[in-house]
Write an enzyme that holds these catalytic residues in place. Sequence first.
Site, PDB file in Angstrom:
ATOM      1  NE  ARG A 257       3.072  -4.957  -0.093  1.00  0.00           N
ATOM      2  CZ  ARG A 257       2.097  -4.536  -0.868  1.00  0.00           C
ATOM      3  NH1 ARG A 257       2.176  -4.725  -2.177  1.00  0.00           N
ATOM      4  NH2 ARG A 257       1.043  -3.921  -0.363  1.00  0.00           N
ATOM      5  CD  GLU A 286       8.572  -1.132  -2.904  1.00  0.00           C
ATOM      6  OE1 GLU A 286       8.294  -2.193  -3.479  1.00  0.00           O
ATOM      7  OE2 GLU A 286       7.699  -0.342  -2.464  1.00  0.00           O
ATOM      8  CG  HIS A 305       5.018  -0.609  -4.898  1.00  0.00           C
ATOM      9  ND1 HIS A 305       5.296  -1.085  -3.634  1.00  0.00           N
ATOM     10  CD2 HIS A 305       3.785  -1.100  -5.204  1.00  0.00           C
ATOM     11  CE1 HIS A 305       4.269  -1.815  -3.190  1.00  0.00           C
ATOM     12  NE2 HIS A 305       3.346  -1.830  -4.134  1.00  0.00           N
TER      13      HIS A 305
END
Length: 347
Positions: A257, A286, A305
């Site tokens: 993360r 993000e 991601h």
Amino acid sequence: LIHVGLCTGTPPAMGDQDLPGVLVSGLEGPHGICEDHIGDLQKHFTLVTLQEFLENNTRFGPKVQAVYIWGGKPAVTQELLQSLPSLKIIASAGAGLDHLDLKLIASCGVKVANTPQAVSSPTADMGMALLLAAARRVVEGHRLAIAPDTENFSTNWMGQEVTGATLGIIGMGSIGYKIAQRAKAFEMKILYHNRKRRKLEEEEAVGATYCESLDDLLQRSDFVLLAVSLTPQTQRLIGKRELNLMKPTAILVNIGRGLLVDQDALVQALQTGVIKGAALDVTHPEPLPRDHPLLKLENVTLTPHAGSATHQARRQMMENLVASILASLHGLPIPNEVRLNWDNSVA
């Protein structure tokens, strides 16, 4: 209620109204569930989009027995929980749980399930892909190879060796262990730091050495890979002090993360040569703001991601979520149920 027909585009049968209601973020767009999965889901459930629910929660609230979280959405708040009196389970795609208030959910008598097995292999693949890309400067090399002003390839344009290098894995859960299995094939020396030490036979199978001290791992590693869950204890686990402990030739890889790393300290370390480079599948937020300094650095490789973003993994995630929801609704043991310890940590 808006339905999407199964493959043929035909409207759903009237009997579908008897299927249990499942709340989803949406049926299309970047934050909706995977459109390829809608037909499979509608075989078992009546899908209620968040927009439909918000427009008429008195109608849909009592019908919703499960929340299907895809890409971290919909957000589960106290207000939402209180407006779903029939809710039995929250089924969340992926392994991470930092987007859920597990204590709050448990206090409402609602179960939680996730999909750790489905994401471990593709995320480990992504970890190795990023490690290799950063070490061998793949993205930089691509830019150089296609640049209109490139006339010659320098024989002195080099990257870092992976074979025989030391890899320090922070977080030796299922993903971290699969990375170790892959790194073994590259003849890497493997160190790891974890909340709990692995069994001796598991260490020996991948040739991994346990580092009780995180500092020790950071000082010895050529590559440091973060595969640890985000908790209050691991937030900003890698900051200025930790980066200064790393070798100036070291590369940081993060598939966990974004908040595991102090990004301001990382930018400074990359700009000043404290470490060689970074490869990040995760950031905070993000996506990053388009003027963020990480986007401008040549020694940074970024991906959106995408650790579990394969067609096969996403289908497995969906099937696992369906199995967990159906088990919950039928009073059966729930596959991949997330349980809390007495101190509210995940069991």
